[in-house]
Design an enzyme around this catalytic site. Structure first.
Site, short mmCIF file in Angstrom:
data_model
loop_
_atom_site.label_atom_id
_atom_site.label_comp_id
_atom_site.label_asym_id
_atom_site.label_seq_id
_atom_site.Cartn_x
_atom_site.Cartn_y
_atom_site.Cartn_z
N ARG A 1 0.48 -6.05 -6.14
CA ARG A 1 0.76 -6.51 -7.51
C ARG A 1 -0.49 -7.01 -8.21
NH1 ARG A 1 5.06 -10.69 -5.08
NH2 ARG A 1 5.10 -9.01 -3.51
N LYS B 1 -1.74 -9.45 8.67
CA LYS B 1 -0.51 -8.85 9.22
C LYS B 1 -0.55 -8.85 10.73
CE LYS B 1 0.38 -5.55 5.46
NZ LYS B 1 1.69 -6.07 5.06
#
Ligand code: BES
Ligand code: MN
Ligand code: ZN
Length: 507
Positions: free
Chosen positions: A337, A263
């Protein structure tokens, strides 16, 4: 925060020896014969007190009052939402004063929702994070008396709000802690000490046990970190053993750097909040420990860091999940996920009545719904409706999002059964479609709390959401079905248990 409930009319409130008396005044206020009633009535008639929600009139050493500070607050129609607005405004205005004891007085009978909203707003306004400060400032306000005309009518609501407050504060505490003070190991210890109470159990699995279970997706996320992963299993047994539990699965990424798909630096610190789902599960169990409702609940928390490293998982790597499905990890930043899918497969062994996962899953959900409503995805109409209503009742709002199969198109890949990302469009939905592949054996809902679990900017901090929503939902099951939740019709559940026994995973 110490709350107590008392029957109190305005004459009683005037005589109450407290540091601050806060009186909630509704539209159409009808005065009694006592002096405080007349004062309020005069203030309204002279135009100094507006009963619109959040309007204030303050007095110091008002004649005939035992309390040195009086605060009259308009609550509009007295709805929970307006009461929340009013109490928030009142708390802001007495924040600076040395108030240790406060009495919050409803001048007329009010509903359960209004009492709960008032208590939660008081707790919210006075919460302060202190854990990693060298000179922590203690909470000034220590005791709050909630005065209503007839206390017997709101005892259940009072107990619920008190428990939810404690749960919300526990969730805030863990989400607010920086990642070096909230490692997977520390989270597991928090769960363990929570489970010391009656009807509670906790089991913690480490890397070896998780490997043995075949949780290849969860392990892939954890493999770039020096911190060992933890898989936390909490149980609350409030109903008969035969009653199918609700399983709550909380995303527990204690820090999300993005991994090799790293990020940008700006605001990366906020990724310490990426275990907000896990924190909310802890908070719910804190409330269950208090309230002891007649339901069975399981809490699952896959906890690890997502870090870049020589051993970290790489874009394009293919891993095998516990379900047997292979996953091409195209973006290591879509890690939530991956840890959740193995936890969902693990949930099958409980023959659950319903499984709800809670996750700070996608930036796309923040774009879609902002900080007001959490994203709600569900494979069952009844579960969706129940969660939506729990959100409305607790003022911890959510909004249903779609799950059309067409959204799953982008998850197709030539190299595995499924990819972990699709394109940018509809990112919150494609993430949910990924999870749905692992939730076929039970009624399932997914709450994307990326926009609601914490606030950024000057008021940076965890919100404790959606503890309120989840507790409201679980309590609604406890009252509707005394012997436990019956979200799934019996016949359907039998087939499910049977199919799991064939697979050899029944417990
Ligand atoms: N934890 C983030 C989601 C997130 C981002 C929550 C910003 C709150 C604010 C999650 O693990 C993530 O990085 N998701 C990616 C998915 C993408 C790579 C498909 C995202 O949303 O950008
Ligand atoms: Mn990520
Ligand atoms: Zn994440």
């Amino acid at each position: 925060m110490n709350f107590e409930l008392a029957s109190l009319n305005l004459a009683g409130a005037a005589a109450d020896k407290t540091d601050a008396l806060v009186v909630l005044v509704r539209d159409g206020f009808k005065p009694g014969k006592d002096a405080l009633s007349r004062l309020i009535d005069d203030a309204i008639n002279m135009g100094d007190l507006d009963t619109k929600a959040g309007k204030l009139l303050q007095a110091w050493r008002a004649q005939g009052l035992a309390a040195p500070r009086l605060l009259l607050v308009g609550v509009g129609d007295g709805s929970p939402r307006q009461v929340r607005t009013a109490v928030t405004a009142a708390m802001a205005s007495i924040k600076a004063a040395p108030v240790k004891h406060m009495t919050l007085c409803f001048s007329v009978a009010c509903g359960a929702g209004a009492v709960r909203a008032a208590m939660l707003a008081v707790a919210e306004a006075t919460y302060a994070y202190t854990t990693t400060k060298s000179k922590p400032e203690a909470r000034k306000l220590q005791r709050v008396k909630v005065g209503v005309p007839d206390s017997a009518s709101v005892t259940t609501a009072f107990a619920q709000a008190r428990a939810v407050t404690a749960g919300v504060e526990m969730a805030k505490e863990w989400a607010n802690r920086p990642a070096n003070h909230a490692t997977p190991t520390l989270l597991a210890e928090a769960a363990r000490s929570l489970a010391k109470g009656a009807k509670l159990q906790c089991e913690v699995l480490g890397p070896r046990q998780v490997a043995k279970l075949g949780m290849g997706a969860f392990m892939a996320v954890a493999q770039g970190s020096e911190e060992p992963l933890r898989f936390i299993v909490l149980r609350y047994n409030g109903a008969a053993k035969s009653s199918a539990p609700v399983v709550l699965v909380g995303k527990g990424i204690t820090f999300d750097t993005g991994g090799i798909s790293i990020k940008p630096a700006a605001e990366m610190d906020e990724m310490k909040f990426d275990m907000g789902g896990a924190a909310s599960v802890l908070g719910v169990f804190r409330a269950l420990a208090d309230l002891k409702p007649q339901v069975n609940v399981v809490g699952l928390i896959p906890a690890c860091e997502n870090m870049p490293d020589g051993r970290a998982v790489k874009p394009g790597d293919v891993v095998t999940s516990m379900s047997g499905q292979t996953i091409e990890i195209l973006n290591t930043d879509a890690e939530g996920r991956l840890v959740l899918c193995d936890a969902l497969t693990y949930a099958e062994r409980f023959s659950p009545a319903a499984v709800i996962d809670i996750a700070t899953l996608t930036g796309a959900c923040v774009v879609a719904l902002g900080a007001v409503r959490s994203g709600l995805f569900a494979s069952s109409e009844a579960l969706s409706q129940a969660l939506f209503e729990a959100g409305e009742a607790s003022l911890d709002l959510c909004w249903r999002m779609p799950l059309d199969d067409d959204y799953a198109e982008g998850l197709k890949t030539n190299f595995a059964d499924v990819a972990n990302v699709a394109g940018r469009a509809g990112g919150a939905v494609t993430a949910a479609k990924f999870l749905q592949r692992f939730a076929g054996k039970f009624d399932w809902a997914h709450l994307d709390i990326a926009g609601t679990a914490w606030k950024g900017g000057a008021a940076k901090g965890a919100t404790g959401r959606p503890v309120g929503l989840l507790v409201e939902y679980l309590l609604s099951l406890g009252t509707k079905a005394p012997e436990g939740p019956k979200v799934i019709p019996k016949a359907a559940r039998k087939t499910r248990v049977a199919s799991r026994q064939v697979a050899g995973r029944a417990q």
